[in-house]
Design a protein around this motif. Structure first.
Motif, PDB file in Angstrom:
ATOM      1  N   GLY B 225       0.770  -0.885  -0.255  1.00 23.38           N
ATOM      2  CA  GLY B 225       0.122  -0.236   0.213  1.00 23.38           C
ATOM      3  C   GLY B 225       1.185   0.999   0.028  1.00 23.38           C
ATOM      4  O   GLY B 225       0.872   2.035   1.090  1.00 23.38           O
ATOM      5  N   TYR B 226       1.712   1.553  -1.178  1.00 25.67           N
ATOM      6  CA  TYR B 226       2.036   2.912  -0.827  1.00 25.67           C
ATOM      7  C   TYR B 226       1.903   3.765  -1.174  1.00 25.67           C
ATOM      8  O   TYR B 226       0.175   3.519  -2.156  1.00 25.67           O
ATOM      9  CB  TYR B 226       3.640   2.646  -2.362  1.00 25.67           C
ATOM     10  CG  TYR B 226       2.437   3.022  -3.560  1.00 25.67           C
ATOM     11  CD1 TYR B 226       1.577   1.900  -4.291  1.00 25.67           C
ATOM     12  CD2 TYR B 226       2.843   3.703  -4.549  1.00 25.67           C
ATOM     13  CE1 TYR B 226       1.272   2.127  -5.536  1.00 25.67           C
ATOM     14  CE2 TYR B 226       2.508   4.421  -5.200  1.00 25.67           C
ATOM     15  CZ  TYR B 226       1.236   3.598  -5.973  1.00 25.67           C
ATOM     16  OH  TYR B 226       0.641   3.348  -7.388  1.00 25.67           O
ATOM     17  N   ASP B 227       1.934   5.142  -0.871  1.00 27.69           N
ATOM     18  CA  ASP B 227       0.962   6.045  -0.629  1.00 27.69           C
ATOM     19  C   ASP B 227       1.120   7.383  -2.226  1.00 27.69           C
ATOM     20  O   ASP B 227       2.280   7.594  -2.445  1.00 27.69           O
ATOM     21  CB  ASP B 227       1.528   6.818   0.518  1.00 27.69           C
ATOM     22  CG  ASP B 227       1.429   8.589   0.882  1.00 27.69           C
ATOM     23  OD1 ASP B 227       1.007   9.008  -0.459  1.00 27.69           O
ATOM     24  OD2 ASP B 227       1.252   9.245   1.839  1.00 27.69           O
ATOM     25  N   ARG B 232       8.140   9.665  -4.028  1.00 28.01           N
ATOM     26  CA  ARG B 232       8.463  10.782  -5.312  1.00 28.01           C
ATOM     27  C   ARG B 232      10.007   8.414  -5.327  1.00 28.01           C
ATOM     28  O   ARG B 232      10.055   8.770  -6.751  1.00 28.01           O
ATOM     29  CB  ARG B 232       9.344  11.896  -5.018  1.00 28.01           C
ATOM     30  CG  ARG B 232       7.986  13.055  -5.088  1.00 28.01           C
ATOM     31  CD  ARG B 232       7.707  12.873  -5.606  1.00 28.01           C
ATOM     32  NE  ARG B 232       6.608  14.680  -5.691  1.00 28.01           N
ATOM     33  CZ  ARG B 232       5.123  13.951  -5.290  1.00 28.01           C
ATOM     34  NH1 ARG B 232       4.571  11.841  -5.596  1.00 28.01           N
ATOM     35  NH2 ARG B 232       4.112  14.740  -4.964  1.00 28.01           N
ATOM     36  N   TYR B 233      10.382   8.547  -5.119  1.00 34.81           N
ATOM     37  CA  TYR B 233      11.184   7.505  -5.311  1.00 34.81           C
ATOM     38  C   TYR B 233      10.393   6.252  -4.637  1.00 34.81           C
ATOM     39  O   TYR B 233      11.106   5.950  -3.131  1.00 34.81           O
ATOM     40  CB  TYR B 233      12.597   8.341  -4.792  1.00 34.81           C
ATOM     41  CG  TYR B 233      13.045   9.528  -5.666  1.00 34.81           C
ATOM     42  CD1 TYR B 233      13.944   8.801  -7.033  1.00 34.81           C
ATOM     43  CD2 TYR B 233      12.776  10.408  -6.235  1.00 34.81           C
ATOM     44  CE1 TYR B 233      14.340  10.269  -8.439  1.00 34.81           C
ATOM     45  CE2 TYR B 233      13.288  11.303  -6.933  1.00 34.81           C
ATOM     46  CZ  TYR B 233      13.904  11.265  -7.980  1.00 34.81           C
ATOM     47  OH  TYR B 233      14.260  11.981  -8.908  1.00 34.81           O
ATOM     48  N   VAL B 234      11.894   5.058  -4.638  1.00 35.36           N
ATOM     49  CA  VAL B 234      11.785   4.082  -4.103  1.00 35.36           C
ATOM     50  C   VAL B 234      13.101   3.904  -4.240  1.00 35.36           C
ATOM     51  O   VAL B 234      13.896   3.407  -5.423  1.00 35.36           O
ATOM     52  CB  VAL B 234      11.637   2.900  -5.245  1.00 35.36           C
ATOM     53  CG1 VAL B 234      11.346   1.824  -4.040  1.00 35.36           C
ATOM     54  CG2 VAL B 234       9.946   3.696  -4.720  1.00 35.36           C
ATOM     55  N   ILE B 248      15.291   4.698  -7.366  1.00 31.44           N
ATOM     56  CA  ILE B 248      14.236   4.789  -8.600  1.00 31.44           C
ATOM     57  C   ILE B 248      13.286   5.321  -8.755  1.00 31.44           C
ATOM     58  O   ILE B 248      12.054   5.624  -7.681  1.00 31.44           O
ATOM     59  CB  ILE B 248      13.650   3.578  -8.380  1.00 31.44           C
ATOM     60  CG1 ILE B 248      14.942   1.988  -8.173  1.00 31.44           C
ATOM     61  CG2 ILE B 248      13.256   2.745 -10.078  1.00 31.44           C
ATOM     62  CD1 ILE B 248      16.105   1.873  -9.006  1.00 31.44           C
ATOM     63  N   PRO B 249      13.322   6.727  -9.841  1.00 31.34           N
ATOM     64  CA  PRO B 249      11.533   7.493  -9.708  1.00 31.34           C
ATOM     65  C   PRO B 249      10.542   6.555  -9.639  1.00 31.34           C
ATOM     66  O   PRO B 249      10.287   5.498 -10.379  1.00 31.34           O
ATOM     67  CB  PRO B 249      11.972   8.233 -10.588  1.00 31.34           C
ATOM     68  CG  PRO B 249      12.863   7.801 -12.113  1.00 31.34           C
ATOM     69  CD  PRO B 249      13.321   7.037 -10.863  1.00 31.34           C
ATOM     70  N   ILE B 250       9.364   7.066  -8.442  1.00 32.02           N
ATOM     71  CA  ILE B 250       8.490   6.540  -8.602  1.00 32.02           C
ATOM     72  C   ILE B 250       7.703   5.521  -9.907  1.00 32.02           C
ATOM     73  O   ILE B 250       7.241   4.650  -9.755  1.00 32.02           O
ATOM     74  CB  ILE B 250       7.369   7.174  -7.749  1.00 32.02           C
ATOM     75  CG1 ILE B 250       5.952   5.803  -7.265  1.00 32.02           C
ATOM     76  CG2 ILE B 250       6.669   8.434  -8.232  1.00 32.02           C
ATOM     77  CD1 ILE B 250       7.410   4.827  -6.478  1.00 32.02           C
ATOM     78  N   GLU B 251       7.316   6.883 -11.218  1.00 32.95           N
ATOM     79  CA  GLU B 251       6.613   6.747 -12.122  1.00 32.95           C
ATOM     80  C   GLU B 251       7.508   5.239 -13.067  1.00 32.95           C
ATOM     81  O   GLU B 251       6.437   4.346 -13.292  1.00 32.95           O
ATOM     82  CB  GLU B 251       7.062   7.610 -13.207  1.00 32.95           C
ATOM     83  CG  GLU B 251       6.373   8.818 -12.615  1.00 32.95           C
ATOM     84  CD  GLU B 251       8.106   9.556 -11.994  1.00 32.95           C
ATOM     85  OE1 GLU B 251       7.343   9.773 -10.274  1.00 32.95           O
ATOM     86  OE2 GLU B 251       8.743   9.647 -12.665  1.00 32.95           O
ATOM     87  N   VAL B 252       8.371   5.346 -12.823  1.00 29.99           N
ATOM     88  CA  VAL B 252       9.447   4.325 -13.237  1.00 29.99           C
ATOM     89  C   VAL B 252       9.022   2.714 -12.798  1.00 29.99           C
ATOM     90  O   VAL B 252       8.982   1.622 -13.266  1.00 29.99           O
ATOM     91  CB  VAL B 252      11.209   4.303 -13.520  1.00 29.99           C
ATOM     92  CG1 VAL B 252      11.409   3.087 -14.129  1.00 29.99           C
ATOM     93  CG2 VAL B 252      10.927   5.414 -14.195  1.00 29.99           C
ATOM     94  N   ALA B 253       9.135   2.765 -11.426  1.00 32.10           N
ATOM     95  CA  ALA B 253       9.358   1.621 -10.676  1.00 32.10           C
ATOM     96  C   ALA B 253       7.884   1.442 -10.598  1.00 32.10           C
ATOM     97  O   ALA B 253       7.243  -0.043 -10.788  1.00 32.10           O
ATOM     98  CB  ALA B 253       9.166   2.099  -8.988  1.00 32.10           C
ATOM     99  N   LEU B 254       7.170   1.786 -11.294  1.00 35.95           N
ATOM    100  CA  LEU B 254       5.459   1.652 -11.361  1.00 35.95           C
ATOM    101  C   LEU B 254       5.105   1.003 -12.812  1.00 35.95           C
ATOM    102  O   LEU B 254       3.973   0.499 -12.587  1.00 35.95           O
ATOM    103  CB  LEU B 254       4.130   2.724 -11.177  1.00 35.95           C
ATOM    104  CG  LEU B 254       4.024   2.970  -9.245  1.00 35.95           C
ATOM    105  CD1 LEU B 254       3.284   3.679  -9.405  1.00 35.95           C
ATOM    106  CD2 LEU B 254       3.902   1.409  -8.780  1.00 35.95           C
ATOM    107  N   ALA B 301      14.941  11.848  -3.775  1.00 37.58           N
ATOM    108  CA  ALA B 301      15.601  11.125  -4.495  1.00 37.58           C
ATOM    109  C   ALA B 301      16.683  11.230  -3.060  1.00 37.58           C
ATOM    110  O   ALA B 301      16.646  11.772  -1.606  1.00 37.58           O
ATOM    111  CB  ALA B 301      16.236  12.043  -4.672  1.00 37.58           C
ATOM    112  N   PHE B 302      17.389   9.593  -2.836  1.00 34.20           N
ATOM    113  CA  PHE B 302      18.469   9.436  -1.199  1.00 34.20           C
ATOM    114  C   PHE B 302      19.905   9.938  -1.833  1.00 34.20           C
ATOM    115  O   PHE B 302      20.903   9.900  -0.667  1.00 34.20           O
ATOM    116  CB  PHE B 302      18.451   7.589  -1.343  1.00 34.20           C
ATOM    117  CG  PHE B 302      16.775   7.544  -1.124  1.00 34.20           C
ATOM    118  CD1 PHE B 302      16.288   7.793   0.317  1.00 34.20           C
ATOM    119  CD2 PHE B 302      16.227   7.884  -1.701  1.00 34.20           C
ATOM    120  CE1 PHE B 302      15.157   6.965   0.585  1.00 34.20           C
ATOM    121  CE2 PHE B 302      14.235   7.242  -1.240  1.00 34.20           C
ATOM    122  CZ  PHE B 302      14.094   6.826  -0.385  1.00 34.20           C
TER     123      PHE B 302
END
Lengths: 335, 454
Positions: B225-227, B232-234, B248-254, B301-302
């Motif tokens: 259940g990611y918010d 924004r980033y994983v 990893i940007p969330i759009e890419v991750a998804l 981002a980290f």
């Protein structure tokens, strides 16, 4: 559904399910719940044991502190052997120097000259160093040795003590040295370099301006011919449909005779079938000649030279047939 | 043109066939008498130029050692008569004769063998799938062999419920199999300023392509259940000693990121992240974190070491491009390629690989005259998005000096650039993302070597 007791629906799950259904109409909704309920809930202490990353804003830094001087003790004992007493050794990774060199022709990239945040240095040492025994330093030691590496780069003065509050505030020399204005962040990003797909008489230089020095490869890589499949040369050669078995158990003329080919074929003259010379002329340049002719002789058939068919030739062994075809393809020279 | 007098001396028993189709071909090796391969040795001496460069002499030597002297009565090789080995019930390995086809380090590139790179032997591979045992390897603190029973994946951060997954859990999720390439962002990085390496293994061998099987990251992110508002980033983190991390940007991750356990039909190899890795298709390989142990969903981002100190592209003005994820379209001829030698005039298949991190390969053109004239190569199906694509072109080599190049155009219309075009914008110090058109020179003796044009 009894396999999936924890059947929960939530917003993103629904969206995902919807997407999956769009992507693959074969999936029936009832077969794939958005949640399988697998995995165990992670407790806070479990997370804490693994949650080691540190962000530029300092989130993730544990409570602790260490001075440049304490760091030197850690460094001399656990780091200097690889990175050099002053962080100057480039054998493993040079840790000090290069500040201000990034725009020059010989940029020296170190954690001092490149990093935009001191937190990144802390995070990296904490997770990955010392190289042979990572994650063995206490937070205190990591603060200290981070302070020392920063001092080797003249980023902090001697006597500095770093802790979870001060570390994120360190001004790094290259803190404004990064940009995200480029086309590499998105599939649709705009490329910075463009080439055209010219096809004919393109104006481009074909002058060679760089190649390896003559003895470089042998000196550094040894005998690179060994790095290719050793059939390589023969394979390439075998593509050339010319004879290759001059001294085989039976010679071509003899095989043609004992297998009855000469009843219909002669070298120079067409009789029932085409002359071997004509056959050679016709196919020699074709890369598949060996294969195709072998098949044709086995199967027999007509059409390439006229209406008269060649009967299937079953007598010659595979080996003899191979020799025969190679010999035929070399015809002009053995007339 | 090749001066025929420099060419292979013809032995008396060989028919003197000359012309556009070149010299005679040798007998298959199993007909050769050990030590009796005079012609081959002569050839090594004459055509090897300096024998050291090509090592033709030692090549002949190597061949001779493994020749089997056929029983004179039949002329049959041993394996056509003697009973073979029992069926193989161990893990199958390639033929003894393939033992030189291995991953290799580039001499002098790294000080340790643990923080190092083993390059894939692209010059010896067929099709688009890299055998798992030849997939390139880049480790930062050595290669662990992770016990799958003890391995755990933690997903936490901006999630409804942080969870720990065992391998058994992961394997229960609906799986997908997809063919994708992984290319290190630094592939061809040694060639920015000048030619630096002799063969395609070292120039382009941080590239491989596999069929991967695993779970879409989106499935797992959904499970916890990611918010969807704040994420924004994983952050992805490895379980090795380096515990390498990338954002990893969330759009890419998804989108198409996979959590992978399968590679080419079996479990991942240790060097490729056994038992679990991330796969971020089309993005520089460092993002496809191996031995994946943790995914943390965050709102920024980290700024890890692997996205600041390294894997950032230094421009001539001293500013570094950060988060240069996408691997732009690139192609390379793998045969004929540097270090090879064409021994005969006549037919050759020019073949190579093309790929794009932005989608599928649309077209590949091949030039044999250094880019003045191009012909469109044929593409071997399947032509998949973010996967290697094999291209081929027929070529007849008549003995003239030739400059072989390939140029890919991807589904976005992007045309692979020249090294000088890249340098004009990015200088020669940026290490990463060198996707320049590669030039192989064929000299009149058939030696193929790595060159760069002005």
């Amino acid at each position: 559904m009894s396999n999936f007791p924890n059947f929960k629906l939530h917003g993103s799950g629904l969206a995902l399910l919807f997407l999956m259904l769009l992507a693959d109409p074969a999936l029936a909704a009832s077969d794939r719940p958005p949640s399988l309920g697998l995995g165990s809930p992670a407790s806070r202490s479990q997370i804490a044991r693994w949650d080691i990353d540190v962000r530029p804003d300092g989130i993730g830094l544990p409570v602790g502190h260490g001075s440049v001087e304490e760091g030197q003790l850690v460094y001399d004992e656990k780091c200097a052997a690889c990175h050099g007493t002053f962080g100057e050794s480039g054998d493993y990774a040079q840790l000090a120097g290069g500040v201000g060199s990034l725009h020059s022709a010989q940029p020296v990239r170190t954690v001092g000259s490149v990093l935009s945040h001191a937190t990144t240095l802390w995070d990296y040492i904490n997770r990955a160093m010392p190289f042979p025994n990572s994650k063995s330093l206490t937070p205190h030691e990591v603060y200290a040795v981070t302070a020392y590496v920063l001092s080797l780069n003249d980023i902090v003065p001697p006597g500095t003590v770093l802790n979870e509050r001060s570390l994120p505030g360190i001004a790094m020399p290259n803190q404004s040295g990064f940009t995200t204005h480029h086309g590499f962040m998105a599939i649709r990003g705009e490329p910075d370099v463009k080439n055209s797909a010219c096809m004919k008489n393109c104006t481009t230089s074909t002058t060679i301006i760089s190649r390896l020095p003559a003895d470089f490869t042998a000196k550094n890589y040894g005998n690179i011919s060994q790095e290719f499949r050793s059939l390589n040369r023969d394979t390439l050669r075998a593509e050339t449909p010319i004879p290759s078995m001059p001294t085989t158990p039976e010679s071509g003329p003899k095989l043609a005779l004992i297998n009855g080919c000469t009843a219909c074929h002669q070298t120079e003259q067409k009789i029932v079938g085409p002359s071997f010379k004509d056959i050679a002329q016709k196919y020699r340049q074709s890369p598949d000649a060996l294969k195709n002719l072998t098949q044709k002789i086995r199967a027999g058939g007509a059409g390439n030279w006229g209406e008269t068919p060649m009967p299937p030739q079953t007598k010659p062994s595979a080996l003899d047939l191979d020799i025969l075809v190679r010999w035929i393809l070399a015809s002009p020279s053995h007339s | 043109m090749l001066n025929e007098d420099n060419a292979l001396p013809l032995s008396p028993q060989e028919p003197a066939v000359r012309g556009s189709y070149g010299r005679v071909a040798p007998a298959p090796t199993h007909f050769l008498v050990p030590g009796g391969d005079t012609r081959r040795r002569l050839l090594g001496g004459l055509l090897g130029g300096s024998a050291t460069l090509f090592g033709a002499a030692s090549f002949a030597q190597q061949k001779t050692e493994r020749q089997v002297n056929p029983p004179p009565s039949t002329g049959l090789p041993r394996w056509s008569q003697a009973l073979g080995q029992p069926v193989n019930t161990t893990y199958g390995t390639p033929s003894e004769y393939e033992k030189n086809i291995v991953r290799r380090q580039s001499p002098g590139l790294t000080t340790t063998n643990q923080s190092s790179i083993a390059f894939a032997p692209l010059q010896n591979l067929f099709g688009i799938i890299t055998p798992s045992g030849l997939h390139f390897e880049r480790d930062h603190s050595g290669r662990p062999d992770v016990d799958p029973d003890q391995h755990r994946l933690l997903i936490h951060g901006l999630v409804r419920e942080a969870k720990i997954f065992t391998m058994a859990d992961i394997l229960r999720y609906p799986s997908v199999s997809r063919i994708h390439f992984i290319e290190c962002g630094a592939n061809t990085g040694m060639e920015w300023a000048n030619v630096a390496v002799p063969t395609v293994q070292y120039s382009h061998g941080m590239l491989s392509c596999s069929e991967y099987t695993g779970v879409l990251l989106s499935t797992l992110l959904d499970e916890v259940g990611y918010d969807s508002k704040k994420s924004r980033y994983v952050l992805a983190e490895g379980a090795d000693a380096a515990s390498l991390t990338r954002s990893i940007p969330i759009e890419v991750a998804l989108n198409d990121v996979m959590v992978v356990y399968g590679q080419n039909g079996e479990m991942l190899r240790p060097e490729n992240g056994y038992p679990l890795r991330l796969l971020v298709p089309g993005v520089q390989g460092v993002s496809s974190v191996k031995w994946l142990r943790r995914l943390k969903v965050g709102d920024a981002a980290f700024e890890t070491r692997e996205e600041t100190r390294h894997y950032t592209d230094l421009m001539p003005d001293g500013i570094s491009r950060q988060y240069t994820w996408v691997q732009e379209a690139k192609s390379v001829i793998t045969s004929p390629s540097g270090g090879q030698k064409l021994l005969d005039h006549g037919y050759y298949e020019i073949t190579g690989l093309a790929w794009s991190g932005r989608g599928a390969v649309k077209r590949v053109d091949v030039s044999t005259d250094g880019g003045r004239n191009w012909k469109t190569a044929s593409l071997q199906a399947p032509i998949l998005s973010k996967a290697l694509t094999r291209f081929r072109m027929d070529w007849r080599w008549g003995g003239d000096s030739a400059l072989l190049q390939s140029r890919v155009i991807d589904s976005t219309g992007y045309v692979q650039p020249l090294i000088k075009q890249l340098r004009a914008v990015r200088g020669a110090r940026s290490i990463y993302h060198n996707n320049a058109i590669q030039t192989w020179q064929v000299d009149p003796l058939g030696n193929v070597s790595n060159v760069q044009l002005s």
